[in-house]
Design a protein around this motif. Structure first.
Motif, PDB file in Angstrom:
ATOM      1  N   LEU A  33       0.876  -1.176   0.000  1.00  0.00           N
ATOM      2  CA  LEU A  33       0.000   0.000   0.000  1.00  0.00           C
ATOM      3  C   LEU A  33       0.912   1.225   0.000  1.00  0.00           C
ATOM      4  CD1 LEU A  33      -2.726   1.362   0.059  1.00  0.00           C
ATOM      5  CD2 LEU A  33      -2.779   1.075   2.545  1.00  0.00           C
ATOM      6  N   VAL A  34       1.152   1.763  -1.188  1.00  0.00           N
ATOM      7  CA  VAL A  34       2.064   2.897  -1.357  1.00  0.00           C
ATOM      8  C   VAL A  34       1.273   4.089  -1.882  1.00  0.00           C
ATOM      9  CG1 VAL A  34       4.112   3.759  -2.549  1.00  0.00           C
ATOM     10  CG2 VAL A  34       4.028   1.375  -1.789  1.00  0.00           C
ATOM     11  N   ILE A  35       1.371   5.213  -1.180  1.00  0.00           N
ATOM     12  CA  ILE A  35       0.691   6.445  -1.571  1.00  0.00           C
ATOM     13  C   ILE A  35       1.752   7.513  -1.829  1.00  0.00           C
ATOM     14  CG2 ILE A  35      -1.023   8.182  -0.931  1.00  0.00           C
ATOM     15  CD1 ILE A  35      -2.189   5.368  -1.106  1.00  0.00           C
ATOM     16  N   ASP A  36       1.851   7.961  -3.070  1.00  0.00           N
ATOM     17  CA  ASP A  36       2.813   9.006  -3.447  1.00  0.00           C
ATOM     18  C   ASP A  36       4.219   8.665  -2.952  1.00  0.00           C
ATOM     19  OD1 ASP A  36       3.703  11.398  -4.566  1.00  0.00           O
ATOM     20  OD2 ASP A  36       3.243  12.561  -2.743  1.00  0.00           O
ATOM     21  N   GLY A  37       4.611   7.417  -3.155  1.00  0.00           N
ATOM     22  CA  GLY A  37       5.962   6.985  -2.809  1.00  0.00           C
ATOM     23  C   GLY A  37       6.170   6.621  -1.361  1.00  0.00           C
ATOM     24  N   MET A  38       5.134   6.759  -0.516  1.00  0.00           N
ATOM     25  CA  MET A  38       5.268   6.462   0.902  1.00  0.00           C
ATOM     26  C   MET A  38       4.589   5.145   1.233  1.00  0.00           C
ATOM     27  SD  MET A  38       4.238   8.876   4.129  1.00  0.00           S
ATOM     28  CE  MET A  38       4.567   8.370   5.805  1.00  0.00           C
ATOM     29  N   ASP A  39       5.286   4.272   1.943  1.00  0.00           N
ATOM     30  CA  ASP A  39       4.737   2.985   2.363  1.00  0.00           C
ATOM     31  C   ASP A  39       3.735   3.230   3.482  1.00  0.00           C
ATOM     32  OD1 ASP A  39       4.129   0.432   3.071  1.00  0.00           O
ATOM     33  OD2 ASP A  39       6.185  -0.175   3.582  1.00  0.00           O
ATOM     34  N   ALA A  40       2.448   2.965   3.191  1.00  0.00           N
ATOM     35  CA  ALA A  40       1.393   3.228   4.165  1.00  0.00           C
ATOM     36  C   ALA A  40       0.792   1.951   4.725  1.00  0.00           C
ATOM     37  CB  ALA A  40       0.289   4.070   3.513  1.00  0.00           C
ATOM     38  N   ALA A  41       1.368   0.800   4.389  1.00  0.00           N
ATOM     39  CA  ALA A  41       0.755  -0.483   4.753  1.00  0.00           C
ATOM     40  C   ALA A  41       0.631  -0.675   6.253  1.00  0.00           C
ATOM     41  CB  ALA A  41       1.543  -1.637   4.137  1.00  0.00           C
ATOM     42  N   GLY A  42       1.603  -0.191   7.014  1.00  0.00           N
ATOM     43  CA  GLY A  42       1.555  -0.435   8.447  1.00  0.00           C
ATOM     44  C   GLY A  42       1.376   0.812   9.280  1.00  0.00           C
ATOM     45  N   LEU A  43       0.854   1.884   8.679  1.00  0.00           N
ATOM     46  CA  LEU A  43       0.762   3.155   9.398  1.00  0.00           C
ATOM     47  C   LEU A  43      -0.267   3.106  10.526  1.00  0.00           C
ATOM     48  CD1 LEU A  43       0.893   5.902   6.606  1.00  0.00           C
ATOM     49  CD2 LEU A  43       2.708   5.206   8.182  1.00  0.00           C
ATOM     50  N   THR A  44       0.065   3.757  11.633  1.00  0.00           N
ATOM     51  CA  THR A  44      -0.903   4.002  12.699  1.00  0.00           C
ATOM     52  C   THR A  44      -1.677   5.284  12.353  1.00  0.00           C
ATOM     53  OG1 THR A  44       0.644   5.366  13.940  1.00  0.00           O
ATOM     54  CG2 THR A  44       0.671   2.987  14.372  1.00  0.00           C
ATOM     55  N   GLU A  45      -2.659   5.632  13.193  1.00  0.00           N
ATOM     56  CA  GLU A  45      -3.409   6.871  12.965  1.00  0.00           C
ATOM     57  C   GLU A  45      -2.485   8.082  12.969  1.00  0.00           C
ATOM     58  OE1 GLU A  45      -6.246   9.720  12.274  1.00  0.00           O
ATOM     59  OE2 GLU A  45      -6.260   7.563  11.919  1.00  0.00           O
ATOM     60  N   ASN A  46      -1.524   8.113  13.876  1.00  0.00           N
ATOM     61  CA  ASN A  46      -0.565   9.224  13.903  1.00  0.00           C
ATOM     62  C   ASN A  46       0.263   9.277  12.628  1.00  0.00           C
ATOM     63  OD1 ASN A  46      -1.332  10.180  16.399  1.00  0.00           O
ATOM     64  ND2 ASN A  46       0.179   8.958  17.530  1.00  0.00           N
ATOM     65  N   GLY A  47       0.553   8.105  12.057  1.00  0.00           N
ATOM     66  CA  GLY A  47       1.310   8.076  10.818  1.00  0.00           C
ATOM     67  C   GLY A  47       0.497   8.536   9.620  1.00  0.00           C
ATOM     68  N   TRP A  48      -0.832   8.303   9.661  1.00  0.00           N
ATOM     69  CA  TRP A  48      -1.688   8.710   8.549  1.00  0.00           C
ATOM     70  C   TRP A  48      -1.908  10.225   8.500  1.00  0.00           C
ATOM     71  CZ3 TRP A  48      -3.131   6.524   4.237  1.00  0.00           C
ATOM     72  CH2 TRP A  48      -3.195   5.137   4.138  1.00  0.00           C
ATOM     73  N   ARG A  49      -1.874  10.890   9.644  1.00  0.00           N
ATOM     74  CA  ARG A  49      -2.281  12.296   9.695  1.00  0.00           C
ATOM     75  C   ARG A  49      -1.505  13.221   8.761  1.00  0.00           C
ATOM     76  NH1 ARG A  49      -3.281  12.494  16.211  1.00  0.00           N
ATOM     77  NH2 ARG A  49      -5.337  11.479  16.162  1.00  0.00           N
ATOM     78  N   PRO A  50      -0.161  13.132   8.698  1.00  0.00           N
ATOM     79  CA  PRO A  50       0.542  14.020   7.759  1.00  0.00           C
ATOM     80  C   PRO A  50       0.340  13.635   6.295  1.00  0.00           C
ATOM     81  CG  PRO A  50       2.090  12.544   8.854  1.00  0.00           C
ATOM     82  CD  PRO A  50       0.779  12.370   9.545  1.00  0.00           C
ATOM     83  N   LEU A  51      -0.083  12.392   6.054  1.00  0.00           N
ATOM     84  CA  LEU A  51      -0.301  11.914   4.687  1.00  0.00           C
ATOM     85  C   LEU A  51      -1.687  12.317   4.188  1.00  0.00           C
ATOM     86  CD1 LEU A  51       1.011  10.066   2.498  1.00  0.00           C
ATOM     87  CD2 LEU A  51      -0.198   8.160   3.551  1.00  0.00           C
ATOM     88  N   ARG A  52      -2.680  12.130   5.055  1.00  0.00           N
ATOM     89  CA  ARG A  52      -4.073  12.399   4.713  1.00  0.00           C
ATOM     90  C   ARG A  52      -4.305  13.906   4.580  1.00  0.00           C
ATOM     91  NH1 ARG A  52      -6.889  10.613   9.382  1.00  0.00           N
ATOM     92  NH2 ARG A  52      -6.385   8.476   8.784  1.00  0.00           N
ATOM     93  N   GLY A  53      -4.826  14.321   3.433  1.00  0.00           N
ATOM     94  CA  GLY A  53      -5.072  15.732   3.185  1.00  0.00           C
ATOM     95  C   GLY A  53      -3.910  16.439   2.525  1.00  0.00           C
ATOM     96  N   ARG A  54      -2.696  15.895   2.692  1.00  0.00           N
ATOM     97  CA  ARG A  54      -1.521  16.519   2.071  1.00  0.00           C
ATOM     98  C   ARG A  54      -1.099  15.782   0.814  1.00  0.00           C
ATOM     99  NH1 ARG A  54       1.233  18.592  -0.631  1.00  0.00           N
ATOM    100  NH2 ARG A  54       3.186  19.719  -0.333  1.00  0.00           N
ATOM    101  N   ARG A  55      -0.968  14.463   0.901  1.00  0.00           N
ATOM    102  CA  ARG A  55      -0.578  13.681  -0.281  1.00  0.00           C
ATOM    103  C   ARG A  55      -1.773  13.002  -0.938  1.00  0.00           C
ATOM    104  NH1 ARG A  55       5.286  10.818   0.622  1.00  0.00           N
ATOM    105  NH2 ARG A  55       6.279  12.506   1.781  1.00  0.00           N
ATOM    106  N   ILE A  56      -2.801  12.729  -0.146  1.00  0.00           N
ATOM    107  CA  ILE A  56      -4.019  12.113  -0.688  1.00  0.00           C
ATOM    108  C   ILE A  56      -5.219  12.776  -0.017  1.00  0.00           C
ATOM    109  CG2 ILE A  56      -3.860  10.210   1.003  1.00  0.00           C
ATOM    110  CD1 ILE A  56      -5.248   8.432  -1.134  1.00  0.00           C
ATOM    111  N   ALA A  57      -6.211  13.151  -0.821  1.00  0.00           N
ATOM    112  CA  ALA A  57      -7.370  13.882  -0.307  1.00  0.00           C
ATOM    113  C   ALA A  57      -8.648  13.222  -0.790  1.00  0.00           C
ATOM    114  CB  ALA A  57      -7.319  15.343  -0.750  1.00  0.00           C
ATOM    115  N   LEU A  58      -9.732  13.486  -0.057  1.00  0.00           N
ATOM    116  CA  LEU A  58     -11.024  12.851  -0.329  1.00  0.00           C
ATOM    117  C   LEU A  58     -12.081  13.896  -0.662  1.00  0.00           C
ATOM    118  CD1 LEU A  58     -13.003  10.365  -0.175  1.00  0.00           C
ATOM    119  CD2 LEU A  58     -13.282  10.929   2.253  1.00  0.00           C
ATOM    120  N   VAL A  59     -12.874  13.603  -1.712  1.00  0.00           N
ATOM    121  CA  VAL A  59     -14.098  14.353  -2.010  1.00  0.00           C
ATOM    122  C   VAL A  59     -15.240  13.369  -1.866  1.00  0.00           C
ATOM    123  CG1 VAL A  59     -15.378  15.698  -3.714  1.00  0.00           C
ATOM    124  CG2 VAL A  59     -12.882  15.853  -3.628  1.00  0.00           C
TER     125      VAL A  59
END
Length: 489
Positions: A62-88
């Motif tokens: 599970l790679v998002i914009d070059g970052m391995d997100a497969a094992g991320l915790t909620e704290n790990g998702w926060r800088p990724l969510r909204g900055r590298r990947i966003a939801l409509v």
């Protein structure tokens, strides 16, 4: 390098696997659509890319914009969510804070990620997504914007941080044809500018307009994928063939007959903070199915509510030739049902209001559920425990409890996937024949209106600008707005 790489994605609720071994990639500048029936796992798959999926989520990649997100915790998702990947999301009114002005909503992701968020930047973002009068719109609250403008404001907020990936989850489902066409064009522009767009939808016409490739899901698994042309024009799997066939509608070949007038509307008008319906005149014939189409804010729903009698006229007349029992079927059955009550209790309440004796209600509830193709045991469930198609059938059953002569349906199939929508439309045709119903069918889906309606009213800015037989209006439109609507299909 792919902007999104997913391999072996699995999502489980306890022991139940709801997404199983899903793999795909999305390249920068590409739009990938995920389609399938309700419950296929589309939205769950999309939300897993943002770390928002409920249940237990695992993936070999599970790679998002070059970052391995497969094992991320909620704290790990926060800088990724909204900055590298966003939801409509689908419901912009629910996604936007009703207590905050639109400008503040657009600026929020910038504040969260420590990026410049001055007024000039906000206005630039609103202009980027073609919001007219951005200075005024930025000062307004979400409820003061139309559905299309709210959706654009939500997109402006999502793209404010220039994410590499944009996930659009049913982002155009509730929009009328012309507004939908503008939002789809905007999403396509965003993809063409280099963003990877993941487009979740049950609307195959929208998919054809915006997607480069299509993934078809069923019961949590991918059953087919390929270019949009391949999947839409030469589907390989029977399931895909059924979905594609259900998404296509032909104009109904109706033999026109003279129908006795049931309702005569003359110069009907209604205003709230501005005119909602202006000098509307038409005739509704007995046994007729009358379609009402137009953009958001054109007055369709207000006119429907006046026909039902829940909204008062300011001027003009609505004259029923003989007294009629009229029932309304809402667009959102989840919001129309009491969430605390079972379906059977809601039907029982409707039967009580219709004067059905208590001793007969239990049997009549079973009959009503059977009429709309629901198993009797579903009556024991609450609205949230039913699928979208089941809820819509239950809403029709409740309307039939009063033994109506006229059924007014406000966007009854807008949120349903193609195969479920076809089943509901088939149900409505059968119910109309069995009960001799007259129907008023409000919809932004011109294909559906063309398939089920005899006549159509076209509304713009509260006024009826064209009316007549569906076949005549859709094949030889006279008014420029009607031509614009049809061109946007």
């Amino acid at each position: 390098m792919s902007a999104v790489q997913v391999r072996g994605l699995r999502i489980a609720f306890g022991d139940r696997l709801v997404v199983d071994d899903v793999s795909f990639a999305v390249e920068p500048g590409e739009c990938l659509a995920i389609v399938g029936e309700s419950g296929a796992g589309k939205s769950l798959t999309a939300r897993a890319l943002l770390g928002l999926a409920p249940g237990s989520v695992s993936a070999s990649t599970l790679v998002i914009d070059g970052m391995d997100a497969a094992g991320l915790t909620e704290n790990g998702w926060r800088p990724l969510r909204g900055r590298r990947i966003a939801l409509v999301s689908q419901d912009a009114l629910a996604a936007l804070d009703p207590l905050r002005r639109v400008g503040a909503e657009v600026a929020e992701p910038l504040h969260i990620h420590g990026m410049p968020a001055d007024q000039a930047r906000v206005l630039s973002l609103l202009r980027q997504v073609s919001v007219p009068e951005p200075e005024r719109r930025a000062r307004q609250y979400p409820h003061e914007l139309s559905g299309g403008l709210r959706q654009r404001a939500l997109i402006a907020s999502a793209v404010s941080t220039a994410p590499a990936v944009l996930v659009a989850d049913e982002a155009t489902t509730a929009l009328d044809a012309t507004v939908q066409a503008r939002v789809l064009a905007l999403l396509r522009q965003i993809a063409d500018a280099g963003t990877a767009v993941l487009f979740i939808s049950h609307d195959f016409a929208a998919v054809r307009r915006v997607a480069d490739r299509v993934v078809v899901m069923r019961d949590g698994r991918i059953v087919e994928q390929g270019t949009t042309v391949q999947v839409m024009e030469q589907p390989q799997e029977q399931y895909t063939k059924d979905l594609v066939a259900a998404s296509r509608h032909e104009i109904a070949d109706v033999v026109r007959t003279e129908r006795p007038a049931l309702l005569r509307a003359s110069a009907v008008s209604k205003s709230f903070d501005r005119p909602a319906v202006r000098d509307a005149s038409f005739t509704l014939g007995m046994g007729q199915t009358l379609g009402v189409v137009g953009e958001s804010g054109s007055g369709k729903t207000t006119l429907a509510r006046m026909i039902v009698g829940v909204t008062r006229l300011d001027a003009g007349t609505l004259d029923w030739v003989t007294p009629q029992r009229v029932q309304l079927v809402h667009q959102d059955p989840l919001g129309a049902f009491d969430p605390r009550w079972t379906i059977a209790r809601s039907l029982g309440e409707a039967l009580e209001a219709a004067g059905v004796p208590r001793a007969r209600r239990r049997g009549r509830i079973a009959e009503l559920l059977g009429e709309v193709g629901l198993a009797p045991e579903l009556g024991a469930r609450r609205p949230r425990e039913l699928s979208g198609g089941q809820r819509q059938r239950a809403a029709i059953a409740r309307a039939l409890a009063a033994d109506p002569q006229v059924l007014v349906l406000d966007e009854p199939v807008s949120a349903l996937d193609p195969t479920v929508r076809e089943r509901v439309l088939t149900l409505l045709r059968r119910v109309q024949q069995d009960h001799g119903l007259t129907m008023v069918f409000v919809s932004h889906d011109l294909g559906v209106v063309g398939a089920v309606c005899d006549d159509v009213l076209v509304m713009q800015d509260g006024a009826i600008v064209e009316q007549g037989a569906v076949a005549d209006v859709f094949t030889d439109p006279r008014h420029p707005f009607t031509r614009e609507l049809l061109a946007a299909r």
